[in-house]
Motif scaffolding. Structure first.
Motif, PDB file in Angstrom:
ATOM      1  N   UNK A  59       0.829  -1.207   0.000  1.00  0.00           N
ATOM      2  CA  UNK A  59       0.000   0.000   0.000  1.00  0.00           C
ATOM      3  C   UNK A  59       0.863   1.257   0.000  1.00  0.00           C
ATOM      4  N   UNK A  60       1.915   1.245   0.795  1.00  0.00           N
ATOM      5  CA  UNK A  60       2.808   2.401   0.893  1.00  0.00           C
ATOM      6  C   UNK A  60       3.432   2.719  -0.464  1.00  0.00           C
ATOM      7  N   UNK A  61       3.975   1.694  -1.117  1.00  0.00           N
ATOM      8  CA  UNK A  61       4.651   1.922  -2.393  1.00  0.00           C
ATOM      9  C   UNK A  61       3.658   2.239  -3.504  1.00  0.00           C
ATOM     10  N   UNK A  62       2.465   1.689  -3.407  1.00  0.00           N
ATOM     11  CA  UNK A  62       1.421   2.034  -4.369  1.00  0.00           C
ATOM     12  C   UNK A  62       1.102   3.525  -4.276  1.00  0.00           C
ATOM     13  N   UNK A  63       0.921   4.014  -3.050  1.00  0.00           N
ATOM     14  CA  UNK A  63       0.634   5.430  -2.853  1.00  0.00           C
ATOM     15  C   UNK A  63       1.787   6.314  -3.275  1.00  0.00           C
ATOM     16  N   UNK A  64       3.020   5.896  -2.975  1.00  0.00           N
ATOM     17  CA  UNK A  64       4.186   6.688  -3.347  1.00  0.00           C
ATOM     18  C   UNK A  64       4.366   6.743  -4.866  1.00  0.00           C
ATOM     19  N   UNK A  65       4.166   5.608  -5.541  1.00  0.00           N
ATOM     20  CA  UNK A  65       4.309   5.569  -6.998  1.00  0.00           C
ATOM     21  C   UNK A  65       3.249   6.436  -7.679  1.00  0.00           C
ATOM     22  N   UNK A  66       2.059   6.492  -7.092  1.00  0.00           N
ATOM     23  CA  UNK A  66       0.985   7.304  -7.664  1.00  0.00           C
ATOM     24  C   UNK A  66       1.347   8.781  -7.712  1.00  0.00           C
ATOM     25  N   UNK A  67       2.103   9.234  -6.718  1.00  0.00           N
ATOM     26  CA  UNK A  67       2.390  10.666  -6.609  1.00  0.00           C
ATOM     27  C   UNK A  67       3.837  11.013  -6.936  1.00  0.00           C
ATOM     28  N   UNK A  68       4.669  10.002  -7.288  1.00  0.00           N
ATOM     29  CA  UNK A  68       6.063  10.274  -7.665  1.00  0.00           C
ATOM     30  C   UNK A  68       6.104  11.028  -8.993  1.00  0.00           C
ATOM     31  N   UNK A  69       7.011  11.999  -9.098  1.00  0.00           N
ATOM     32  CA  UNK A  69       7.133  12.794 -10.315  1.00  0.00           C
ATOM     33  C   UNK A  69       8.250  12.273 -11.224  1.00  0.00           C
ATOM     34  N   UNK A  70       9.330  11.815 -10.616  1.00  0.00           N
ATOM     35  CA  UNK A  70      10.494  11.355 -11.387  1.00  0.00           C
ATOM     36  C   UNK A  70      10.288   9.898 -11.836  1.00  0.00           C
ATOM     37  N   UNK A 117       1.600   6.748   1.965  1.00  0.00           N
ATOM     38  CA  UNK A 117       2.389   6.733   0.739  1.00  0.00           C
ATOM     39  C   UNK A 117       2.054   7.890  -0.173  1.00  0.00           C
ATOM     40  N   UNK A 118       0.772   8.183  -0.322  1.00  0.00           N
ATOM     41  CA  UNK A 118       0.344   9.311  -1.141  1.00  0.00           C
ATOM     42  C   UNK A 118       0.911  10.614  -0.576  1.00  0.00           C
ATOM     43  N   UNK A 119       0.828  10.756   0.751  1.00  0.00           N
ATOM     44  CA  UNK A 119       1.334  11.975   1.390  1.00  0.00           C
ATOM     45  C   UNK A 119       2.840  12.120   1.195  1.00  0.00           C
ATOM     46  N   UNK A 120       3.583  11.000   1.289  1.00  0.00           N
ATOM     47  CA  UNK A 120       5.035  11.054   1.108  1.00  0.00           C
ATOM     48  C   UNK A 120       5.390  11.493  -0.301  1.00  0.00           C
ATOM     49  N   UNK A 121       4.630  11.014  -1.290  1.00  0.00           N
ATOM     50  CA  UNK A 121       4.911  11.383  -2.670  1.00  0.00           C
ATOM     51  C   UNK A 121       4.593  12.827  -2.980  1.00  0.00           C
ATOM     52  N   UNK A 122       3.579  13.361  -2.343  1.00  0.00           N
ATOM     53  CA  UNK A 122       3.144  14.732  -2.615  1.00  0.00           C
ATOM     54  C   UNK A 122       4.227  15.746  -2.246  1.00  0.00           C
ATOM     55  N   UNK A 123       4.997  15.471  -1.201  1.00  0.00           N
ATOM     56  CA  UNK A 123       5.981  16.454  -0.737  1.00  0.00           C
ATOM     57  C   UNK A 123       7.238  16.499  -1.603  1.00  0.00           C
ATOM     58  N   UNK A 124       7.393  15.563  -2.551  1.00  0.00           N
ATOM     59  CA  UNK A 124       8.538  15.625  -3.470  1.00  0.00           C
ATOM     60  C   UNK A 124       9.298  14.317  -3.541  1.00  0.00           C
ATOM     61  N   UNK A 125       9.974  14.098  -4.666  1.00  0.00           N
ATOM     62  CA  UNK A 125      10.615  12.811  -4.912  1.00  0.00           C
ATOM     63  C   UNK A 125      11.753  12.496  -3.951  1.00  0.00           C
TER      64      UNK A 125
END
Length: 205
Positions: A59-70, A117-125
């Protein structure tokens, strides 16, 4: 809508469907040990904690990948998620062999981890990768602790945990290579407290 359906399908598969592994199960060549009822119960509880941790990682990596920019960061997250799927398969089968069950709280932990995960991705790669690196370091420490408390003769469980431990540290190293930022001290502390709650709950339920 298509993206939502794909991500929702991932969630359902992670929480409810049997996981599969591309790599051979690390314990496939090992015989079952003669464990006492108490040893079997303890080993099963530890494997349930590990399975729950892998659900959270998905779940964490799914959320992070959704919001990752790089794109490179996204690929690293997706690669880590793929190996975590294999960990799910290994721990799930081991739980069945030990006559136990997955945590009934998995849907709750999945939802919370996805939001994190989504929150972590939102703040930047860089922070996203930093969160990945810190997560894997803490999981690695957690697995090392399990290796100290698993029954010595339970070679099957130990083989699984040892391979998981190696994979988690590899994920952390990869995140650092890609430019992971060092998280502010309060964040890892909070992560450890949340992990303790999850561990205690999954061990029992």
């Amino acid at each position: 809508m298509d993206k939502f359906i794909i991500e929702f399908d991932k969630a359902l598969r992670t929480v409810f469907a049997p996981a599969t592994s591309v790599r051979p199960h690390p314990d496939a060549h090992l015989d079952e040990a003669d464990l006492s009822p108490e040893e079997k119960r303890h080993a099963a509880a530890l494997m349930r904690v590990n399975h729950c941790g892998e659900v959270c990682a998905q779940a964490l990596y799914q959320g992070q990948a959704l919001t990752a920019r790089d794109p490179e960061a996204r690929r690293a997250l997706e690669q880590a998620a793929q190996e975590e799927t294999e960990h799910l398969a290994w721990t799930e089968r081991r739980l069945a062999e030990l006559g136990s069950h997955k945590s009934v709280l998995n849907p709750l932990w999945y939802a919370g981890s996805l939001a994190m995960g989504v929150a972590a991705g939102v703040v930047g790669d860089r922070w996203n990768l930093g969160f990945l690196a810190e997560t894997e370091r803490q999981v690695g420490s957690h697995l090392a602790g399990h290796l100290r408390t698993l029954p010595v003769q339970d070679a099957k469980s130990r083989a699984i945990v040892e391979q998981m431990h190696a994979d988690e540290l590899s994920h952390a190293d990869r995140a650092v290579e890609l430019g992971a930022a060092e998280l502010p001290a309060p964040v890892p502390m909070l992560m450890r407290q949340v992990s303790k709650v999850m561990t205690l709950a999954a061990y029992r339920f």
